[in-house]
Design a protein around this motif. Structure first.
Motif, PDB file in Angstrom:
ATOM      1  N   GLY A  20      33.227  60.805 -24.998  1.00 28.40           N
ATOM      2  CA  GLY A  20      33.301  61.729 -23.716  1.00 28.40           C
ATOM      3  C   GLY A  20      32.890  61.002 -22.880  1.00 28.40           C
ATOM      4  O   GLY A  20      33.120  60.552 -22.213  1.00 28.40           O
ATOM      5  N   THR A  21      31.628  61.413 -22.854  1.00 25.91           N
ATOM      6  CA  THR A  21      29.978  60.556 -21.456  1.00 25.91           C
ATOM      7  C   THR A  21      30.071  59.336 -21.443  1.00 25.91           C
ATOM      8  O   THR A  21      30.343  59.075 -20.509  1.00 25.91           O
ATOM      9  N   PHE A  22      30.583  58.353 -22.769  1.00 24.84           N
ATOM     10  CA  PHE A  22      29.984  57.645 -22.037  1.00 24.84           C
ATOM     11  C   PHE A  22      31.777  56.507 -21.462  1.00 24.84           C
ATOM     12  O   PHE A  22      30.807  55.486 -20.821  1.00 24.84           O
ATOM     13  N   PHE A  23      32.507  56.704 -21.789  1.00 31.76           N
ATOM     14  CA  PHE A  23      34.515  56.895 -20.921  1.00 31.76           C
ATOM     15  C   PHE A  23      33.502  56.796 -19.267  1.00 31.76           C
ATOM     16  O   PHE A  23      34.385  56.742 -18.463  1.00 31.76           O
ATOM     17  N   LYS A  24      32.639  57.921 -18.375  1.00 24.62           N
ATOM     18  CA  LYS A  24      32.541  57.870 -18.059  1.00 24.62           C
ATOM     19  C   LYS A  24      31.496  56.893 -16.882  1.00 24.62           C
ATOM     20  O   LYS A  24      31.156  55.805 -17.052  1.00 24.62           O
ATOM     21  N   LYS A  25      32.336  56.766 -15.755  1.00 22.45           N
ATOM     22  CA  LYS A  25      31.493  56.022 -14.539  1.00 22.45           C
ATOM     23  C   LYS A  25      29.879  56.171 -14.856  1.00 22.45           C
ATOM     24  O   LYS A  25      29.501  57.181 -14.518  1.00 22.45           O
ATOM     25  N   GLU A  78      42.329  60.678 -15.493  1.00 19.75           N
ATOM     26  CA  GLU A  78      42.060  60.413 -16.191  1.00 19.75           C
ATOM     27  C   GLU A  78      42.147  60.026 -17.046  1.00 19.75           C
ATOM     28  O   GLU A  78      42.078  58.825 -18.179  1.00 19.75           O
ATOM     29  N   LEU A  79      43.502  60.568 -17.699  1.00 18.55           N
ATOM     30  CA  LEU A  79      44.403  59.978 -18.148  1.00 18.55           C
ATOM     31  C   LEU A  79      45.255  58.600 -18.481  1.00 18.55           C
ATOM     32  O   LEU A  79      44.716  57.968 -19.634  1.00 18.55           O
ATOM     33  N   ASP A  80      45.622  58.177 -17.851  1.00 14.19           N
ATOM     34  CA  ASP A  80      45.649  56.583 -17.152  1.00 14.19           C
ATOM     35  C   ASP A  80      44.769  55.804 -17.296  1.00 14.19           C
ATOM     36  O   ASP A  80      44.396  54.938 -18.130  1.00 14.19           O
ATOM     37  N   ALA A  81      43.528  56.311 -17.392  1.00 13.73           N
ATOM     38  CA  ALA A  81      41.982  55.346 -17.705  1.00 13.73           C
ATOM     39  C   ALA A  81      41.929  55.492 -19.230  1.00 13.73           C
ATOM     40  O   ALA A  81      42.049  53.906 -19.446  1.00 13.73           O
ATOM     41  N   LEU A  82      41.802  56.633 -20.067  1.00 11.80           N
ATOM     42  CA  LEU A  82      41.823  56.404 -21.263  1.00 11.80           C
ATOM     43  C   LEU A  82      43.083  55.739 -21.799  1.00 11.80           C
ATOM     44  O   LEU A  82      42.817  54.720 -22.831  1.00 11.80           O
ATOM     45  N   GLN A  83      43.978  55.605 -21.807  1.00 10.23           N
ATOM     46  CA  GLN A  83      45.232  55.597 -22.468  1.00 10.23           C
ATOM     47  C   GLN A  83      44.897  53.970 -22.227  1.00 10.23           C
ATOM     48  O   GLN A  83      45.133  53.179 -22.936  1.00 10.23           O
ATOM     49  N   SER A  84      44.933  53.466 -20.566  1.00 15.36           N
ATOM     50  CA  SER A  84      44.784  51.668 -20.222  1.00 15.36           C
ATOM     51  C   SER A  84      43.924  51.252 -21.092  1.00 15.36           C
ATOM     52  O   SER A  84      43.948  49.984 -21.256  1.00 15.36           O
ATOM     53  N   ASP A 143      36.586  55.735 -16.950  1.00 18.26           N
ATOM     54  CA  ASP A 143      36.204  54.630 -15.929  1.00 18.26           C
ATOM     55  C   ASP A 143      36.646  53.736 -17.114  1.00 18.26           C
ATOM     56  O   ASP A 143      36.022  53.626 -17.998  1.00 18.26           O
ATOM     57  N   GLN A 144      37.499  52.812 -17.067  1.00 15.45           N
ATOM     58  CA  GLN A 144      38.714  52.168 -17.600  1.00 15.45           C
ATOM     59  C   GLN A 144      37.905  50.952 -18.231  1.00 15.45           C
ATOM     60  O   GLN A 144      37.667  50.974 -19.134  1.00 15.45           O
ATOM     61  N   SER A 145      37.493  50.568 -17.243  1.00 17.52           N
ATOM     62  CA  SER A 145      36.735  49.165 -17.940  1.00 17.52           C
ATOM     63  C   SER A 145      35.000  49.811 -19.181  1.00 17.52           C
ATOM     64  O   SER A 145      35.373  49.065 -19.656  1.00 17.52           O
ATOM     65  N   ARG A 146      34.616  50.434 -18.661  1.00 23.89           N
ATOM     66  CA  ARG A 146      33.653  51.242 -19.969  1.00 23.89           C
ATOM     67  C   ARG A 146      34.850  51.823 -21.036  1.00 23.89           C
ATOM     68  O   ARG A 146      33.480  51.557 -22.351  1.00 23.89           O
ATOM     69  N   VAL A 147      36.244  52.316 -21.021  1.00 24.95           N
ATOM     70  CA  VAL A 147      36.928  52.090 -22.542  1.00 24.95           C
ATOM     71  C   VAL A 147      37.112  51.200 -23.141  1.00 24.95           C
ATOM     72  O   VAL A 147      36.839  50.969 -23.612  1.00 24.95           O
ATOM     73  N   GLU A 148      37.520  49.947 -21.980  1.00 23.29           N
ATOM     74  CA  GLU A 148      38.205  49.020 -22.311  1.00 23.29           C
ATOM     75  C   GLU A 148      36.845  48.208 -23.544  1.00 23.29           C
ATOM     76  O   GLU A 148      36.736  48.026 -24.192  1.00 23.29           O
ATOM     77  N   GLU A 149      35.628  47.910 -23.230  1.00 22.89           N
ATOM     78  CA  GLU A 149      33.866  47.937 -23.352  1.00 22.89           C
ATOM     79  C   GLU A 149      33.672  48.244 -25.077  1.00 22.89           C
ATOM     80  O   GLU A 149      33.697  48.101 -26.199  1.00 22.89           O
TER      81      GLU A 149
END
Length: 273
Positions: free
Chosen positions: A239-244, A46-52, A253-259
């Motif tokens: 929180g929730t938007f960043f989830k798959k 989770e941490l990697d997806a958020l920070q990346s 989900d890293q792609s949603r974090v990036e978006e």
């Protein structure tokens, strides 16, 4: 109050990503067969997806300890300290902690793990899904002082999820008296539950009443509304938007974090131009 946000976050109007820990020992959903190692492994992913993905900060909470206690068991914060210790070498952004829903335990955990901030319910009395929910901000503030946690910033959630304020008071009055009487470092405004939209008008009301105290949107921020929310608020907790698939129970989900972070950066660049 001077603007302390730049002292903690490197970006204006920071977006803080929620790192939701799996159910912990003592929780109904805890997987005793998989054990602590599984909790740590998921937290690292989770941490990697958020920070990346580019978040400006991380807030680590026991979100899957449902149903929550308002006076938590010691095993909860002890396990959270263990997990955060295992994450410490990977943490590259400012981070906070939240032991749901226990203000003293959250501050204790922040001191033990060098967290920069805490988000909690510090004030008010509520009728909630978890029973009658009372607080004692004076006691918690003195405990903070006794344990040397004055440098830990306190985010007061003044519209708690799954609960209703018992006193018949409007949001503006609550915000004004909270700022005057209890000295929060920031205020958080939420929707009904995790992921539920936060009314921009409610954020505006709190912002107008808060004076120099920063105001964060606490739930319901998405890529499509982050610009509107940050046009009013001083920051956002997501929180929730960043989830798959945008589902609370899923992993980040890293792609949603990036978006979302791309939309946030675009807004900040336009606002600064």
């Amino acid at each position: 109050m001077t603007n302390w946000l730049p002292d903690v976050f490197s970006s204006p109007k920071p977006v803080v990503g929620m790192l939701h820990l799996s159910a912990l020992p003592g929780d109904p959903g805890y997987d005793s067969n998989a054990g602590i190692a599984a909790i740590v492994d998921r937290a690292k992913r989770e941490l990697d997806a958020l920070q990346s993905g580019g978040v400006d900060g991380v807030l680590i909470s026991n979100e899957f300890s449902l149903p929550y206690l308002t006076d938590t068991e010691r095993i909860t914060s002890v396990t959270m300290a263990r997990v955060i210790g295992e994450l410490s070498s990977d943490l590259s952004v400012p981070y906070g902690v939240n032991v749901l829903w226990d203000a003293r335990a959250s501050i204790d955990l922040a001191v033990a793990t060098d967290a920069a901030f805490v988000r909690e319910i510090f004030t008010g009395v509520y009728a909630s899904d978890f029973g009658l929910w009372n607080t004692n901000v004076g006691e918690v503030s003195r405990h903070r002082h006794r344990i040397g946690a004055g440098g830990v910033k306190l985010f007061f959630n003044i519209v708690p999820e799954s609960a209703a304020y018992l006193a018949d008071r409007d949001l503006s009055s609550i915000a004004r008296s909270t700022v005057f009487a209890t000295l929060p470092d920031a205020l958080c405004v939420s929707g009904l539950t995790a992921g539920a939209p936060t009314d921009t008008q409610s954020v505006s009301i709190v912002k107008q009443a808060a004076g120099d105290v920063p105001v964060f949107v606490n739930t319901g921020v998405k890529a499509e509304n982050v610009a509107d929310q940050l046009s009013v608020a001083d920051g956002a907790i997501v929180g929730t938007f960043f989830k798959k698939d945008g589902k609370f129970e899923n992993s980040a989900d890293q792609s949603r974090v990036e978006e979302l972070m791309s939309a946030a950066r675009s807004y900040r660049a336009e606002a600064a131009a």
